[in-house]
Write an enzyme that holds these catalytic residues in place. Structure first.
Site, mmCIF file in Angstrom:
data_model
loop_
_atom_site.group_PDB
_atom_site.id
_atom_site.type_symbol
_atom_site.label_atom_id
_atom_site.label_comp_id
_atom_site.label_asym_id
_atom_site.label_seq_id
_atom_site.Cartn_x
_atom_site.Cartn_y
_atom_site.Cartn_z
ATOM 1 N N HIS A 1 16.005 61.291 65.946
ATOM 2 C CA HIS A 1 17.426 61.483 66.246
ATOM 3 C C HIS A 1 18.237 61.912 65.016
ATOM 4 O O HIS A 1 19.159 62.719 65.118
ATOM 5 C CB HIS A 1 18.002 60.191 66.821
ATOM 6 C CG HIS A 1 19.453 60.276 67.175
ATOM 7 N ND1 HIS A 1 19.893 60.782 68.381
ATOM 8 C CD2 HIS A 1 20.562 59.949 66.474
ATOM 9 C CE1 HIS A 1 21.215 60.749 68.411
ATOM 10 N NE2 HIS A 1 21.655 60.249 67.268
ATOM 11 N N ASN B 1 24.702 75.257 67.355
ATOM 12 C CA ASN B 1 26.011 74.827 66.870
ATOM 13 C C ASN B 1 25.784 73.530 66.124
ATOM 14 O O ASN B 1 25.161 72.612 66.646
ATOM 15 C CB ASN B 1 26.960 74.540 68.035
ATOM 16 C CG ASN B 1 27.207 75.766 68.889
ATOM 17 O OD1 ASN B 1 27.216 76.888 68.388
ATOM 18 N ND2 ASN B 1 27.399 75.561 70.182
ATOM 19 N N HIS C 1 19.161 69.985 67.634
ATOM 20 C CA HIS C 1 18.764 70.842 68.751
ATOM 21 C C HIS C 1 19.519 72.153 68.703
ATOM 22 O O HIS C 1 20.528 72.281 68.008
ATOM 23 C CB HIS C 1 19.030 70.146 70.091
ATOM 24 C CG HIS C 1 20.491 70.086 70.470
ATOM 25 N ND1 HIS C 1 21.400 69.263 69.844
ATOM 26 C CD2 HIS C 1 21.196 70.777 71.405
ATOM 27 C CE1 HIS C 1 22.594 69.440 70.386
ATOM 28 N NE2 HIS C 1 22.511 70.360 71.330
ATOM 29 N N GLN D 1 20.169 75.970 71.328
ATOM 30 C CA GLN D 1 20.280 76.411 72.718
ATOM 31 C C GLN D 1 19.833 77.862 72.837
ATOM 32 O O GLN D 1 19.791 78.591 71.845
ATOM 33 C CB GLN D 1 21.731 76.307 73.190
ATOM 34 C CG GLN D 1 22.292 74.901 73.116
ATOM 35 C CD GLN D 1 23.714 74.864 73.653
ATOM 36 O OE1 GLN D 1 23.950 75.118 74.827
ATOM 37 N NE2 GLN D 1 24.661 74.568 72.787
HETATM 38 ZN ZN LIG Z 1 18.731 61.496 69.785
#
Ligand SMILES: [Zn+2]
Ligand SMILES: [Zn+2]
Ligand SMILES: [Zn+2]
Length: 304
Positions: free
Chosen positions: A79, A119, A132, A134
């Site tokens: 994370h 972003n 992450h 897109q």
């Molecule tokens: Zn996460």
């Protein structure tokens, strides 16, 4: 389903994706939908106890089949961290994932342009902190890639090839280079710390790249991202966009490059798009690209 409306005055499409209003907005650490689903833990978007890179359809899509696509690419099941702090092997694997998605989405008849992007930071509207990116598959050729094709015509050949050669000759705005890639703050950058990472050889897309080129691209992109964080010693917000050849039925050329648009102009000042930028389309900058390139080059070297 999104609705497309053509804005006549601007000559461009506008997408109305009103279901996106309900999308998850900065959930707490324990409720991250991009984490792995751990035994006994809450169900996330990814139904596996661990993973390397995950790709799935965006649950709140701006585009969806049969009129385009919207996908989420999760870089890691960790994370905390960022694109810049991924293991180099993971960043390299991400290039292969991008390549595969470009191939698969680009082959679809309803998709004319595949745009891979990230972003980063709340300053550019990030709603989930987990590392992450897109991918959008546009059912039309959007204005910016269309303008880049016009630049090819204006320059009488591939614009990124021509502009990269000029940057190499001038050399003042180069911030990083390896065997396959040149990175620079463009001569007429719109953003103070805008960077373009351009393949040295003419490669229309990731599909045309050799394995070593993909590895070098990953290396350069991470070097830029880490240099940004080192610049003001803070997580540096940016929009990172991969530009490649359109995937329209008629074969279109392009030159793979990655553009970073960071909104910061100093450690704590954001560039806002205001009167001139919004009303006239003319960017006004208070720093020269040569100066910001010098600062960024040092920061990239420091962070290496
Ligand atoms: Zn996460
Ligand atoms: Zn080229
Ligand atoms: Zn571009």
């Amino acid at each position: 389903m999104s609705e497309l409306r053509f804005n006549e005055l601007r000559g461009e499409e506008v997408v109305y994706a009103i279901h996106r209003q309900e999308r998850t907005f900065l959930p707490s650490r324990e409720h991250c939908p991009l984490d792995a689903t751990r035994p006994g833990g809450p169900q996330t978007e990814i139904p596996f106890p661990s993973f390397e890179i995950a790709v799935f359809d965006n649950r709140f899509p701006a585009f969806e089949s049969p009129l385009g696509a919207a996908e989420v690419v999760v870089y890691t099941d960790q994370h905390d961290g960022s694109f810049g702090s991924l293991e180099p092997q993971r960043a390299e694997a991400l290039m292969w994932v991008w390549r595969h998605r470009y191939m698969e989405l680009g082959a679809r008849e309803d998709i004319d342009y595949v745009m891979i992007f990230e972003n980063r930071g709340v300053e550019v509207g990030v709603t989930l902190h987990h590392p992450h990116g897109q991918i959008y598959g546009y059912p039309f050729l959007p204005p910016i890639p269309a303008l880049e094709q016009e630049a090819d015509l204006r320059l009488g050949g591939c614009a990124p090839c021509t502009l990269m050669k000029r940057e190499l000759e001038d050399a003042r705005r180069i911030v990083h280079q390896n065997e396959s890639v040149v990175a620079y703050v463009p001569y007429a950058a719109r953003w103070a710390f805008e960077v373009h990472v351009v393949m040295s050889e003419h490669r229309p897309s990731l599909l045309a790249c050799q394995a070593a080129e993909l590895r070098d691209l990953a290396q350069a992109l991470q070097a830029i991202a880490r240099g940004y964080d080192a610049l003001f010693d803070r997580p540096f917000p940016y929009v990172m966009v991969v530009h490649q050849a359109p995937t329209t039925a008629a074969a279109a050329d392009g030159h793979l490059h990655v553009e970073f648009y960071p909104p910061l102009r100093t450690a704590d000042k954001l560039k806002y798009l205001a009167g001139s930028e919004q009303g006239a389309g003319t960017f006004i900058s208070d720093t020269l690209p040569e100066e910001s390139a010098g600062m960024l080059r040092e920061a990239i070297a420091r962070a290496a």
